[in-house]
Structure formats: structure tokens, C-alpha cells
Write a protein that holds these residues in place. Structure first.
Motif, short mmCIF file in Angstrom:
data_model
loop_
_atom_site.label_atom_id
_atom_site.label_comp_id
_atom_site.label_asym_id
_atom_site.label_seq_id
_atom_site.Cartn_x
_atom_site.Cartn_y
_atom_site.Cartn_z
N MET A 187 4.76 9.87 -11.82
CA MET A 187 4.26 11.02 -12.57
C MET A 187 4.84 12.33 -12.03
O MET A 187 5.18 13.23 -12.78
N ARG A 188 4.95 12.43 -10.73
CA ARG A 188 5.47 13.64 -10.10
C ARG A 188 6.95 13.84 -10.45
O ARG A 188 7.39 14.94 -10.75
N MET A 189 7.72 12.74 -10.40
CA MET A 189 9.15 12.84 -10.69
C MET A 189 9.40 13.04 -12.18
O MET A 189 10.41 13.63 -12.56
N ASP A 190 8.52 12.51 -13.02
CA ASP A 190 8.70 12.63 -14.46
C ASP A 190 8.56 14.09 -14.91
O ASP A 190 9.23 14.54 -15.83
N GLY A 191 7.70 14.83 -14.23
CA GLY A 191 7.50 16.22 -14.59
C GLY A 191 8.54 17.17 -14.04
O GLY A 191 8.64 18.31 -14.46
N ALA A 199 0.83 -1.21 0.00
CA ALA A 199 0.00 0.00 0.00
C ALA A 199 0.86 1.26 0.00
O ALA A 199 0.59 2.21 -0.73
N ALA A 200 1.91 1.27 0.83
CA ALA A 200 2.74 2.47 0.95
C ALA A 200 3.57 2.74 -0.29
O ALA A 200 3.64 3.88 -0.76
N PHE A 201 4.21 1.70 -0.84
CA PHE A 201 5.12 1.92 -1.96
C PHE A 201 4.50 1.57 -3.30
O PHE A 201 4.66 2.30 -4.27
N GLY A 202 3.81 0.45 -3.38
CA GLY A 202 3.16 0.08 -4.65
C GLY A 202 2.00 0.98 -4.98
O GLY A 202 1.77 1.34 -6.13
N GLY A 203 1.25 1.36 -3.95
CA GLY A 203 0.09 2.23 -4.17
C GLY A 203 0.46 3.65 -4.54
O GLY A 203 -0.27 4.32 -5.28
N THR A 204 1.60 4.11 -4.06
CA THR A 204 2.02 5.48 -4.37
C THR A 204 2.98 5.56 -5.56
O THR A 204 3.30 6.65 -6.00
N ALA A 205 3.42 4.41 -6.09
CA ALA A 205 4.41 4.42 -7.18
C ALA A 205 3.93 5.17 -8.42
O ALA A 205 4.70 5.96 -8.99
N PHE A 249 12.92 8.48 -11.38
CA PHE A 249 12.12 7.39 -10.82
C PHE A 249 12.90 6.09 -10.70
O PHE A 249 12.82 5.42 -9.67
N PRO A 250 13.68 5.68 -11.71
CA PRO A 250 14.49 4.46 -11.53
C PRO A 250 15.49 4.59 -10.37
O PRO A 250 15.74 3.61 -9.67
#
Length: 120
Positions: free
Chosen positions: A69-73, A58-64, A80-81
Motif C-alpha cells: 500500500m505504501r509503495m502503491d501510493g 512475520a517480518a516479510f509476510g506480515g509487512t507485505a 512492489f513487484p
């Protein structure tokens, strides 16, 4: 990060990255169930394995997707990698420390290997 870059090149690169990733995952998948079961006594296995697993998914998979998207912008494309790689390093460090502390001690309520493997 190399697999992530390879997957973006072509369909063949994607398939190659998938196969390599699955081969790496097989080392974990082959032993994970046994290790998790051995960590907890019989009466606490369900909650002992299920709760931490659900919480981390939930913490990491749910927020991935949001983090991606946030890091890509913002910033370079490799952000992200690097985030995923840092989480892997953190997980490895915690697992290494946990396994090192528990070496030589059986889980409370766990039977010795010889008794578990013997047939009645």
C-alpha cells in the motif's frame, strides 16, 4: 514481475499466472521439507525449522500488505513487484552461500544416508 503484470490483465491471465507460479513453487515444495530436516539434528528440528520460518513470515509476510500500500501510493506501479523480486534475489544469494559452505558436511548428530534409509 511478468506474472504480476499478467495477473492484472484478465481472469485468464490471473489463472495462467497462478498455474505458472504453482509450477515454480512445486520445485521448492517438493524438496523443502527434506532439506530443512537434514539441516538440524533430531533434538533441534522443531525449533531449528520453526523459529526462522516464523520470523521471516512475520517480518516479510506480515509487512507485505503495508509495504504494498505504501509503495502503491508513491512512485511507479511496478515498485512492489521489484521489491518482491529483490527479496527473492537476496534469499537466493543467502541460500547459495549457505549451501556452498555446508557442502560435504553433515549436520551435527545426523546419521549417514545409508543408516537412515535402512530398515531395522
Amino acid at each position: 514481475m511478468p506474472l504480476y503484470a499478467l495477473a492484472r490483465v484478465s481472469f485468464t491471465g490471473l489463472l495462467t499466472a497462478e498455474v505458472v507460479g504453482l509450477l515454480l513453487f512445486s520445485g521448492y515444495g517438493a524438496t523443502a521439507a527434506l532439506v530443512m530436516v537434514e539441516l538440524f539434528p533430531l533434538g533441534a528440528r522443531g525449533i531449528g525449522v520453526g523459529l526462522p520460518y516464523a520470523a521471516t513470515v512475520a517480518a516479510f509476510g506480515g509487512t507485505a500488505p503495508y509495504v504494498s500500500m505504501r509503495m502503491d501510493g508513491h512512485g511507479p506501479k511496478a515498485t512492489f513487484p521489484v521489491y518482491v523480486a529483490l527479496l527473492c534475489v537476496l534469499t537466493f544469494a543467502v541460500a547459495w552461500r549457505t549451501l556452498d559452505r555446508g557442502r560435504g558436511r553433515a549436520a551435527p548428530g545426523a546419521a549417514p544416508h545409508a543408516e537412515r534409509l535402512s530398515m531395522p
